[in-house]
Design a protein around this motif. Structure first.
Motif, PDB file in Angstrom:
ATOM      1  N   ASP A   1     -19.720  12.365   1.549  1.00  0.00           N
ATOM      2  CA  ASP A   1     -20.308  10.902   1.174  1.00  0.00           C
ATOM      3  C   ASP A   1     -20.276   9.706   2.198  1.00  0.00           C
ATOM      4  O   ASP A   1     -20.903   8.879   1.954  1.00  0.00           O
ATOM      5  CB  ASP A   1     -19.021  10.150   0.108  1.00  0.00           C
ATOM      6  CG  ASP A   1     -19.179  11.029  -1.293  1.00  0.00           C
ATOM      7  OD1 ASP A   1     -20.263  11.780  -1.350  1.00  0.00           O
ATOM      8  OD2 ASP A   1     -18.195  11.171  -1.896  1.00  0.00           O
ATOM      9  N   SER A   2     -19.758  10.129   3.173  1.00  0.00           N
ATOM     10  CA  SER A   2     -19.870   9.009   4.411  1.00  0.00           C
ATOM     11  C   SER A   2     -20.806   9.363   5.389  1.00  0.00           C
ATOM     12  O   SER A   2     -20.684   8.906   6.587  1.00  0.00           O
ATOM     13  CB  SER A   2     -18.414   8.936   4.776  1.00  0.00           C
ATOM     14  OG  SER A   2     -18.113  10.166   5.733  1.00  0.00           O
ATOM     15  N   LYS A   3     -21.448  10.634   5.370  1.00  0.00           N
ATOM     16  CA  LYS A   3     -22.439  10.923   6.448  1.00  0.00           C
ATOM     17  C   LYS A   3     -23.437  10.101   6.816  1.00  0.00           C
ATOM     18  O   LYS A   3     -23.962  10.162   7.770  1.00  0.00           O
ATOM     19  CB  LYS A   3     -23.147  12.323   5.909  1.00  0.00           C
ATOM     20  CG  LYS A   3     -24.162  12.052   4.737  1.00  0.00           C
ATOM     21  CD  LYS A   3     -24.689  13.391   4.140  1.00  0.00           C
ATOM     22  CE  LYS A   3     -25.506  13.024   3.091  1.00  0.00           C
ATOM     23  NZ  LYS A   3     -25.795  14.361   2.377  1.00  0.00           N
ATOM     24  N   TRP A   4     -23.826   8.904   6.062  1.00  0.00           N
ATOM     25  CA  TRP A   4     -24.644   8.026   6.521  1.00  0.00           C
ATOM     26  C   TRP A   4     -23.746   6.674   7.182  1.00  0.00           C
ATOM     27  O   TRP A   4     -24.564   5.627   7.469  1.00  0.00           O
ATOM     28  CB  TRP A   4     -25.581   7.364   5.351  1.00  0.00           C
ATOM     29  CG  TRP A   4     -26.726   6.915   5.881  1.00  0.00           C
ATOM     30  CD1 TRP A   4     -27.089   5.549   5.535  1.00  0.00           C
ATOM     31  CD2 TRP A   4     -27.961   7.265   6.423  1.00  0.00           C
ATOM     32  NE1 TRP A   4     -28.403   5.071   5.972  1.00  0.00           N
ATOM     33  CE2 TRP A   4     -29.001   6.273   6.487  1.00  0.00           C
ATOM     34  CE3 TRP A   4     -28.166   8.531   6.977  1.00  0.00           C
ATOM     35  CZ2 TRP A   4     -30.244   6.421   7.264  1.00  0.00           C
ATOM     36  CZ3 TRP A   4     -29.328   8.645   7.773  1.00  0.00           C
ATOM     37  CH2 TRP A   4     -30.486   7.576   7.899  1.00  0.00           C
ATOM     38  N   VAL A   5     -22.681   6.506   7.245  1.00  0.00           N
ATOM     39  CA  VAL A   5     -22.036   5.683   7.711  1.00  0.00           C
ATOM     40  C   VAL A   5     -21.687   5.851   9.011  1.00  0.00           C
ATOM     41  O   VAL A   5     -21.217   6.651   9.464  1.00  0.00           O
ATOM     42  CB  VAL A   5     -20.502   5.357   6.876  1.00  0.00           C
ATOM     43  CG1 VAL A   5     -19.564   4.370   7.450  1.00  0.00           C
ATOM     44  CG2 VAL A   5     -20.653   5.314   5.396  1.00  0.00           C
ATOM     45  N   THR A   6     -22.013   4.762   9.659  1.00  0.00           N
ATOM     46  CA  THR A   6     -21.588   4.761  11.369  1.00  0.00           C
ATOM     47  C   THR A   6     -21.125   3.255  11.796  1.00  0.00           C
ATOM     48  O   THR A   6     -21.641   2.230  11.479  1.00  0.00           O
ATOM     49  CB  THR A   6     -22.879   5.099  12.105  1.00  0.00           C
ATOM     50  OG1 THR A   6     -23.868   4.042  11.844  1.00  0.00           O
ATOM     51  CG2 THR A   6     -23.441   6.430  11.692  1.00  0.00           C
ATOM     52  N   GLY A   7     -20.307   3.413  12.696  1.00  0.00           N
ATOM     53  CA  GLY A   7     -19.924   2.000  13.485  1.00  0.00           C
ATOM     54  C   GLY A   7     -19.212   1.190  12.468  1.00  0.00           C
ATOM     55  O   GLY A   7     -19.683  -0.039  12.650  1.00  0.00           O
TER      56      GLY A   7
ATOM     57  N   GLY B   1       0.789  -1.315  -0.017  1.00  0.00           N
ATOM     58  CA  GLY B   1       0.140  -0.177   0.033  1.00  0.00           C
ATOM     59  C   GLY B   1       0.841   1.232  -0.041  1.00  0.00           C
ATOM     60  O   GLY B   1       1.821   1.011   0.206  1.00  0.00           O
ATOM     61  N   SER B   2       0.215   2.216  -0.323  1.00  0.00           N
ATOM     62  CA  SER B   2       0.887   3.604  -0.199  1.00  0.00           C
ATOM     63  C   SER B   2       0.175   4.725   0.565  1.00  0.00           C
ATOM     64  O   SER B   2      -1.179   4.461   0.998  1.00  0.00           O
ATOM     65  CB  SER B   2       0.941   4.024  -1.817  1.00  0.00           C
ATOM     66  OG  SER B   2      -0.377   4.525  -2.180  1.00  0.00           O
ATOM     67  N   VAL B   3       0.798   5.675   0.655  1.00  0.00           N
ATOM     68  CA  VAL B   3       0.111   6.792   1.247  1.00  0.00           C
ATOM     69  C   VAL B   3      -1.205   7.108   0.779  1.00  0.00           C
ATOM     70  O   VAL B   3      -2.059   7.480   1.344  1.00  0.00           O
ATOM     71  CB  VAL B   3       1.092   7.927   1.461  1.00  0.00           C
ATOM     72  CG1 VAL B   3       0.472   9.316   2.117  1.00  0.00           C
ATOM     73  CG2 VAL B   3       2.460   7.616   2.265  1.00  0.00           C
ATOM     74  N   ASP B   4      -1.180   7.258  -0.339  1.00  0.00           N
ATOM     75  CA  ASP B   4      -2.378   7.572  -1.120  1.00  0.00           C
ATOM     76  C   ASP B   4      -3.291   6.768  -0.847  1.00  0.00           C
ATOM     77  O   ASP B   4      -4.682   6.862  -1.007  1.00  0.00           O
ATOM     78  CB  ASP B   4      -2.201   7.643  -2.758  1.00  0.00           C
ATOM     79  CG  ASP B   4      -1.126   8.749  -3.021  1.00  0.00           C
ATOM     80  OD1 ASP B   4      -1.266   9.856  -2.305  1.00  0.00           O
ATOM     81  OD2 ASP B   4      -0.700   9.115  -4.145  1.00  0.00           O
ATOM     82  N   ASP B   5      -3.065   5.608  -0.871  1.00  0.00           N
ATOM     83  CA  ASP B   5      -4.100   4.567  -0.212  1.00  0.00           C
ATOM     84  C   ASP B   5      -4.943   4.683   0.758  1.00  0.00           C
ATOM     85  O   ASP B   5      -6.240   4.672   1.012  1.00  0.00           O
ATOM     86  CB  ASP B   5      -3.554   3.179  -0.491  1.00  0.00           C
ATOM     87  CG  ASP B   5      -3.260   2.568  -1.769  1.00  0.00           C
ATOM     88  OD1 ASP B   5      -4.043   2.906  -2.688  1.00  0.00           O
ATOM     89  OD2 ASP B   5      -2.158   1.883  -1.656  1.00  0.00           O
ATOM     90  N   VAL B   6      -4.116   5.068   1.689  1.00  0.00           N
ATOM     91  CA  VAL B   6      -4.728   5.241   2.966  1.00  0.00           C
ATOM     92  C   VAL B   6      -5.305   6.699   3.178  1.00  0.00           C
ATOM     93  O   VAL B   6      -6.499   7.027   3.828  1.00  0.00           O
ATOM     94  CB  VAL B   6      -3.602   5.304   4.096  1.00  0.00           C
ATOM     95  CG1 VAL B   6      -4.146   5.738   5.444  1.00  0.00           C
ATOM     96  CG2 VAL B   6      -2.781   4.000   4.245  1.00  0.00           C
ATOM     97  N   ALA B   7      -4.882   7.625   2.439  1.00  0.00           N
ATOM     98  CA  ALA B   7      -5.380   8.996   2.175  1.00  0.00           C
ATOM     99  C   ALA B   7      -6.701   8.971   1.526  1.00  0.00           C
ATOM    100  O   ALA B   7      -7.632   9.767   2.091  1.00  0.00           O
ATOM    101  CB  ALA B   7      -4.599   9.796   1.573  1.00  0.00           C
ATOM    102  N   GLY B   8      -6.909   8.206   0.786  1.00  0.00           N
ATOM    103  CA  GLY B   8      -8.155   8.143   0.025  1.00  0.00           C
ATOM    104  C   GLY B   8      -9.446   7.772   1.028  1.00  0.00           C
ATOM    105  O   GLY B   8     -10.546   8.165   0.681  1.00  0.00           O
ATOM    106  N   ALA B   9      -9.103   6.565   2.023  1.00  0.00           N
ATOM    107  CA  ALA B   9     -10.071   6.303   2.982  1.00  0.00           C
ATOM    108  C   ALA B   9     -10.389   7.459   3.831  1.00  0.00           C
ATOM    109  O   ALA B   9     -11.563   7.772   4.132  1.00  0.00           O
ATOM    110  CB  ALA B   9      -9.423   5.133   3.675  1.00  0.00           C
ATOM    111  N   ALA B  10      -9.330   8.221   4.168  1.00  0.00           N
ATOM    112  CA  ALA B  10      -9.401   9.160   5.291  1.00  0.00           C
ATOM    113  C   ALA B  10     -10.454  10.426   4.587  1.00  0.00           C
ATOM    114  O   ALA B  10     -11.169  10.875   5.075  1.00  0.00           O
ATOM    115  CB  ALA B  10      -8.202   9.733   5.565  1.00  0.00           C
ATOM    116  N   VAL B  11     -10.201  10.730   3.319  1.00  0.00           N
ATOM    117  CA  VAL B  11     -10.939  11.704   2.825  1.00  0.00           C
ATOM    118  C   VAL B  11     -12.389  11.211   2.363  1.00  0.00           C
ATOM    119  O   VAL B  11     -13.193  11.877   2.501  1.00  0.00           O
ATOM    120  CB  VAL B  11     -10.348  11.978   0.995  1.00  0.00           C
ATOM    121  CG1 VAL B  11     -11.236  12.883   0.355  1.00  0.00           C
ATOM    122  CG2 VAL B  11      -8.980  12.853   1.183  1.00  0.00           C
TER     123      VAL B  11
END
Length: 49
Positions: free
Chosen positions: A30-36, A14-24
């Motif tokens: 887009d993640s406002k309905w994602v919980t827990g 993995g790269s820093v960009d792979d992790v950054a994509g998840a953080a973004v």
């Protein structure tokens, strides 16, 4: 390093960009309905038997 890459399902580490994509994603609306939930950013490594 070649042994690590060969062991990995995606065929690369993995790269820093792979992790950054998840953080973004989690920081965006887009993640406002994602919980827990956990989002493994491991390129499928946890799926190895």
């Amino acid at each position: 390093m070649a042994e690590v890459v060969a062991f990995h399902p995606m065929g690369r580490v993995g790269s820093v960009d792979d992790v950054a994509g998840a953080a973004v994603y989690f920081a965006s609306d887009d993640s406002k309905w994602v919980t827990g939930t956990a989002l493994p950013v491991d390129g499928g490594l946890l799926t190895r038997p």
